[in-house]
Design a protein around this motif. Structure first.
Motif, PDB file in Angstrom:
ATOM      1  N   LEU A  81      10.930 -20.424 -37.843  1.00 15.06           N
ATOM      2  CA  LEU A  81      11.740 -21.311 -37.004  1.00 15.06           C
ATOM      3  C   LEU A  81      10.853 -22.056 -35.997  1.00 15.06           C
ATOM      4  N   ALA A  82       9.929 -21.334 -35.367  1.00 17.06           N
ATOM      5  CA  ALA A  82       9.017 -21.964 -34.406  1.00 17.06           C
ATOM      6  C   ALA A  82       8.225 -23.079 -35.079  1.00 17.06           C
ATOM      7  N   MET A  85      10.637 -26.073 -35.862  1.00 16.20           N
ATOM      8  CA  MET A  85      11.013 -26.785 -34.641  1.00 16.20           C
ATOM      9  C   MET A  85       9.834 -27.578 -34.087  1.00 16.20           C
ATOM     10  N   LEU A  95       8.370 -26.370 -26.674  1.00 24.61           N
ATOM     11  CA  LEU A  95       9.666 -26.149 -27.326  1.00 24.61           C
ATOM     12  C   LEU A  95       9.508 -25.336 -28.614  1.00 24.61           C
ATOM     13  N   SER A  99      11.425 -21.808 -29.056  1.00 26.96           N
ATOM     14  CA  SER A  99      12.407 -21.492 -30.105  1.00 26.96           C
ATOM     15  C   SER A  99      12.049 -20.207 -30.837  1.00 26.96           C
ATOM     16  N   ALA A 103      14.362 -16.924 -30.499  1.00 28.14           N
ATOM     17  CA  ALA A 103      14.960 -16.423 -31.737  1.00 28.14           C
ATOM     18  C   ALA A 103      14.638 -14.943 -31.911  1.00 28.14           C
TER      19      ALA A 103
END
Lengths: 115, 248
Positions: A81-82, A85, A95, A99, A103
């Motif tokens: 996810l990191a 993003m 950001l 994230s 998460a």
């Protein structure tokens, strides 16, 4: 950890300090004599990148510390996810990190506080 | 580091070494200090979770301030690695400091400066301060360059110690899931820094090969997996880069 002696961490830190300053001091001594464009440094950079990437992958996939209480899917999922993003948000480092970390915290919380 | 895009500065003059030092202090506050401070909060949490004391973490910042090497050291310590394996892993992780010092020191030279000052300044060459100094030093009068760099790294160094201490204390007072997030911060940080640095293909290949080889070799030989990963995957990527000039 393996050695109960209070000097063991001191020895480790001293070794780390020596292994770090040696490059900086050598850099001052060699500056003006060796070019930073030297091919040797391309190889040094490749070796350092591979080592660091290997360490990071291991810390996420096979952690030795507290992260090991979480299942692999949580750690890998938060890292992915990191990554996604970061690139979606035009390589925004803050950001991207936020994230992934959030998460992981949410997943750990959902599993009952992380333990 | 996410920096504001500044147009190339032709000349920069703060009026003397003292004001240049203070300008360096001011510049470092803001985004550079925030990102680095947050990373060191993660480092402090790692220090705690590896079973080390607070002063060990601060001493690591004081004596060997370069985050990737510090992370490797704390992680390997927690894993029970041997002294030789730790020293080699830190040395290989930090070998990039040699070309960085070789590039920056000539930019900071000024007539009449005693040589020991460069050896002292070199102790503070790490990626954030180095990048800022590489950007601004050429535009400054020679006598202001070293003071400017000193101002920048003094702030970053102090923020690193504060961040590490904060992270260490947070671990004791926050729920376990927050601690896990803090410990997770640095792997994610470096993963993104490496992923975002795609200018040189051979380094991208080195990182990809390393990310695959690191965990696999760890299963085979925990103590030597990092060195083997670095030398093996790194040399292979370098060789590929030499074979295909467009990959360099």
């Amino acid at each position: 950890m393996q050695d109960p002696s209070p000097w063991w961490p001191v020895a480790v830190l001293a070794a780390g300090a020596g292994a770090t300053y040696v490059w900086r001091g050598l850099g001052v001594a060699l500056s003006g004599r060796l070019s930073p464009e030297d091919k040797l440094f391309d190889w040094v950079a490749c070796v350092a990148y591979a080592l660091l990437a290997g360490l990071i992958a291991r810390m996420i996939l096979l952690p030795s510390g507290p992260l090991a209480v979480l299942p692999l899917s949580d750690r890998a999922g938060a890292a992915i996810l990191a990554f996604v993003m970061f690139f979606l948000l035009k390589r925004n480092l803050l950001l991207g990190i936020a994230s992934g970390v959030l998460a992981l915290m949410i997943l750990a919380w959902a599993r009952g506080g992380g333990v | 580091m996410p920096q504001k895009k500044t147009p190339p500065i032709r000349t920069l003059d703060f009026g003397g070494p003292g004001p240049a030092f203070r300008a360096g202090l001011r510049l470092a506050f803001g985004v550079p200090a925030t990102v680095l401070g947050a990373s060191y909060v993660g480092f402090g949490a790692m220090v705690h979770q590896a079973g080390l004391e607070l002063w060990h973490g601060v001493a690591s910042v004081v004596t060997a301030w370069a985050l990737p090497g510090q992370i490797a050291l704390v992680d390997l310590y927690g894993d029970g690695a041997s002294l030789l394996a730790i020293a080699i892993a830190v040395a290989v992780t930090n070998a990039r400091l040699l070309p960085m010092a070789i590039t920056l020191v000539p930019l900071m030279r000024s007539p009449g400066t005693p040589r020991w000052r460069y050896y002292l300044a070199a102790h503070f060459i790490a990626v954030t301060g180095w990048a800022l100094a590489m950007r601004d030093c050429p535009a400054l009068p020679a006598a202001q360059r070293l003071p400017y760099f000193a101002g920048v790294v003094l702030v970053l160094w102090c923020v690193s110690m504060l961040g590490a201490s904060l992270g260490f204390f947070l671990v004791g007072g926050v729920p376990a899931y927050v601690t896990l997030g803090l410990v997770f911060l640095n792997p994610v940080y470096f993963m993104l820094v490496i992923a975002g640095d795609v200018r040189i293909p051979s380094r991208v290949i080195a990182a990809l090969l390393g990310a695959v080889a690191g965990p696999l070799l760890y299963l085979a030989t925990p103590d030597w997996s990092l060195l083997l990963t670095g030398l093996g995957a790194g040399s292979l990527a370098y060789a590929l880069g030499r074979a295909r000039p467009s990959w360099r």
